[in-house]
Scaffold this motif. Sequence first.
Motif, mmCIF file in Angstrom:
data_model
loop_
_atom_site.group_PDB
_atom_site.id
_atom_site.type_symbol
_atom_site.label_atom_id
_atom_site.label_comp_id
_atom_site.label_asym_id
_atom_site.label_seq_id
_atom_site.Cartn_x
_atom_site.Cartn_y
_atom_site.Cartn_z
ATOM 1 N N PRO A 208 1.623 2.926 2.517
ATOM 2 C CA PRO A 208 1.681 3.146 3.966
ATOM 3 C C PRO A 208 1.161 4.527 4.362
ATOM 4 O O PRO A 208 0.993 5.401 3.498
ATOM 5 N N PRO A 209 0.921 4.738 5.659
ATOM 6 C CA PRO A 209 0.641 6.102 6.125
ATOM 7 C C PRO A 209 1.816 6.996 5.716
ATOM 8 O O PRO A 209 2.976 6.618 5.866
ATOM 9 N N TYR A 210 1.506 8.156 5.171
ATOM 10 C CA TYR A 210 2.545 9.038 4.640
ATOM 11 C C TYR A 210 3.438 9.625 5.739
ATOM 12 O O TYR A 210 2.977 9.950 6.823
ATOM 13 N N GLY A 211 4.720 9.773 5.396
ATOM 14 C CA GLY A 211 5.675 10.501 6.220
ATOM 15 C C GLY A 211 6.109 9.837 7.500
ATOM 16 O O GLY A 211 6.684 10.491 8.378
ATOM 17 N N VAL B 114 7.847 -2.938 -7.768
ATOM 18 C CA VAL B 114 7.267 -2.418 -6.524
ATOM 19 C C VAL B 114 6.681 -1.044 -6.809
ATOM 20 O O VAL B 114 7.359 -0.179 -7.356
ATOM 21 N N ILE B 115 5.421 -0.847 -6.420
ATOM 22 C CA ILE B 115 4.773 0.453 -6.563
ATOM 23 C C ILE B 115 4.571 0.997 -5.160
ATOM 24 O O ILE B 115 3.816 0.447 -4.370
ATOM 25 N N PHE B 116 5.270 2.072 -4.847
ATOM 26 C CA PHE B 116 5.316 2.663 -3.508
ATOM 27 C C PHE B 116 4.583 3.996 -3.548
ATOM 28 O O PHE B 116 5.025 4.932 -4.192
ATOM 29 N N GLU B 117 3.441 4.081 -2.853
ATOM 30 C CA GLU B 117 2.679 5.338 -2.767
ATOM 31 C C GLU B 117 3.139 6.107 -1.540
ATOM 32 O O GLU B 117 3.188 5.567 -0.446
ATOM 33 N N GLU B 118 3.445 7.376 -1.739
ATOM 34 C CA GLU B 118 3.894 8.242 -0.640
ATOM 35 C C GLU B 118 3.656 9.679 -1.089
ATOM 36 O O GLU B 118 3.309 9.925 -2.235
ATOM 37 N N ALA B 119 3.854 10.618 -0.189
ATOM 38 C CA ALA B 119 3.651 12.033 -0.520
ATOM 39 C C ALA B 119 4.673 12.515 -1.550
ATOM 40 O O ALA B 119 4.381 13.377 -2.377
ATOM 41 N N SER B 120 5.881 11.942 -1.519
ATOM 42 C CA SER B 120 6.916 12.288 -2.495
ATOM 43 C C SER B 120 7.660 11.016 -2.885
ATOM 44 O O SER B 120 7.539 9.985 -2.220
ATOM 45 N N ALA B 121 8.442 11.078 -3.954
ATOM 46 C CA ALA B 121 9.162 9.907 -4.454
ATOM 47 C C ALA B 121 10.115 9.364 -3.391
ATOM 48 O O ALA B 121 10.771 10.127 -2.685
ATOM 49 N N VAL B 122 10.164 8.051 -3.291
ATOM 50 C CA VAL B 122 10.997 7.365 -2.315
ATOM 51 C C VAL B 122 11.776 6.280 -3.041
ATOM 52 O O VAL B 122 11.200 5.527 -3.822
ATOM 53 N N LYS C 286 3.255 11.726 -10.267
ATOM 54 C CA LYS C 286 2.562 12.510 -9.241
ATOM 55 C C LYS C 286 1.083 12.624 -9.580
ATOM 56 O O LYS C 286 0.720 12.915 -10.715
ATOM 57 N N PHE C 287 0.235 12.361 -8.586
ATOM 58 C CA PHE C 287 -1.215 12.475 -8.712
ATOM 59 C C PHE C 287 -1.705 13.282 -7.519
ATOM 60 O O PHE C 287 -1.922 12.717 -6.443
ATOM 61 N N GLY C 288 -1.860 14.572 -7.683
ATOM 62 C CA GLY C 288 -2.280 15.409 -6.558
ATOM 63 C C GLY C 288 -1.270 15.309 -5.431
ATOM 64 O O GLY C 288 -0.089 15.549 -5.630
ATOM 65 N N GLY C 289 -1.720 14.907 -4.243
ATOM 66 C CA GLY C 289 -0.830 14.774 -3.079
ATOM 67 C C GLY C 289 -0.169 13.417 -2.969
ATOM 68 O O GLY C 289 0.481 13.115 -1.977
ATOM 69 N N THR C 290 -0.322 12.576 -3.988
ATOM 70 C CA THR C 290 0.242 11.230 -3.980
ATOM 71 C C THR C 290 1.291 11.095 -5.071
ATOM 72 O O THR C 290 1.082 11.527 -6.196
ATOM 73 N N THR C 291 2.411 10.477 -4.728
ATOM 74 C CA THR C 291 3.425 10.136 -5.714
ATOM 75 C C THR C 291 3.546 8.626 -5.765
ATOM 76 O O THR C 291 3.688 7.978 -4.736
ATOM 77 N N MET C 292 3.442 8.075 -6.958
ATOM 78 C CA MET C 292 3.640 6.642 -7.177
ATOM 79 C C MET C 292 5.060 6.466 -7.679
ATOM 80 O O MET C 292 5.422 6.974 -8.738
ATOM 81 N N THR C 293 5.852 5.747 -6.905
ATOM 82 C CA THR C 293 7.225 5.471 -7.275
ATOM 83 C C THR C 293 7.316 4.014 -7.706
ATOM 84 O O THR C 293 6.874 3.124 -6.978
ATOM 85 N N PHE C 294 7.864 3.767 -8.886
ATOM 86 C CA PHE C 294 8.004 2.429 -9.436
ATOM 87 C C PHE C 294 9.450 2.001 -9.214
ATOM 88 O O PHE C 294 10.373 2.652 -9.704
ATOM 89 N N LEU C 295 9.636 0.915 -8.494
ATOM 90 C CA LEU C 295 10.960 0.457 -8.073
ATOM 91 C C LEU C 295 11.208 -0.980 -8.502
ATOM 92 O O LEU C 295 10.259 -1.744 -8.676
ATOM 93 N N GLN C 296 12.492 -1.329 -8.594
ATOM 94 C CA GLN C 296 12.886 -2.722 -8.801
ATOM 95 C C GLN C 296 14.097 -3.011 -7.924
ATOM 96 O O GLN C 296 14.925 -2.125 -7.688
ATOM 97 N N PRO C 297 14.196 -4.257 -7.429
ATOM 98 C CA PRO C 297 15.348 -4.631 -6.606
ATOM 99 C C PRO C 297 16.638 -4.567 -7.421
ATOM 100 O O PRO C 297 16.633 -4.851 -8.621
ATOM 101 N N ILE C 298 17.731 -4.222 -6.753
ATOM 102 C CA ILE C 298 19.027 -4.205 -7.438
ATOM 103 C C ILE C 298 19.998 -5.206 -6.848
ATOM 104 O O ILE C 298 21.110 -5.330 -7.313
ATOM 105 N N GLN C 299 19.588 -5.929 -5.827
ATOM 106 C CA GLN C 299 20.478 -6.911 -5.221
ATOM 107 C C GLN C 299 19.667 -8.074 -4.664
ATOM 108 O O GLN C 299 18.470 -7.963 -4.483
ATOM 109 N N ALA C 300 20.351 -9.167 -4.396
ATOM 110 C CA ALA C 300 19.679 -10.320 -3.794
ATOM 111 C C ALA C 300 19.378 -10.021 -2.328
ATOM 112 O O ALA C 300 20.123 -9.272 -1.694
ATOM 113 N N PRO C 301 18.319 -10.613 -1.779
ATOM 114 C CA PRO C 301 18.000 -10.366 -0.378
ATOM 115 C C PRO C 301 19.129 -10.815 0.530
ATOM 116 O O PRO C 301 19.719 -11.874 0.322
ATOM 117 N N ALA C 302 19.447 -9.990 1.504
ATOM 118 C CA ALA C 302 20.476 -10.329 2.485
ATOM 119 C C ALA C 302 19.875 -11.247 3.532
ATOM 120 O O ALA C 302 18.699 -11.178 3.837
#
Length: 189
Positions: free
Chosen positions: A122-125, A148-156, A168-184
């Motif tokens: 997404p657009p950062y910030g 889920v791979i979430f690109e943002e300026a910092s880890a989210v 971290k890659f320059g001004g981009t942080t790739m955060t690797f995520l996984q769900p921890i609960q079933a969808p509400a």
Amino acid sequence: MRIIAGQNRGLRLAEIGAGDPAAHLRPTTDRVRETLFNVLRNWIDFQGLRVLDLFAGTGALGLEALSRGAQHVTFVENGRVGQKLIGENIARMRAQDRCQLLAQDATKLPPGTPCDLVFLDPPYGKSLGQQALRSAWAQGWIAADALVIFEEASAVTPEGFVLRDSRKFGGTTMTFLQPIQAPAESDER
């Protein structure tokens, strides 16, 4: 930009050119994409995966996954310049039968099929990524064991997800995520 590996290795993607300054396209560079996919190949097998590419821009991330064996990619992009580039890139790969382009706001998704791998750039910030992730989760787009791979300026780390790794890659942080609960259940359905 080009496809890094897989059956379409070396394929040149559509040029962004001067484009529309309002489009704010910020494609993931070949080098960062190559590093990202080197990390991913140690964690997942791309064969048969369903992929969701939110804020898809040029579609390079989803197309790279497709080249490496993903079964299907759904691209979500509301910008006309990005939509045109994604369409051109799908045509260059001759992958129309394995791709879907949703020309809409990623924060207001319709119901969908669960995906195993989700890219989010997404657009950062602006917290749009968190909103899009909530919408995708509530509408059934994210499989319970998805990565889920979430690109943002910092880890989210959005609520409902656990941090697996962050790079971290320059001004981009790739955060690797996984769900921890079933969808509400949600009114968004």
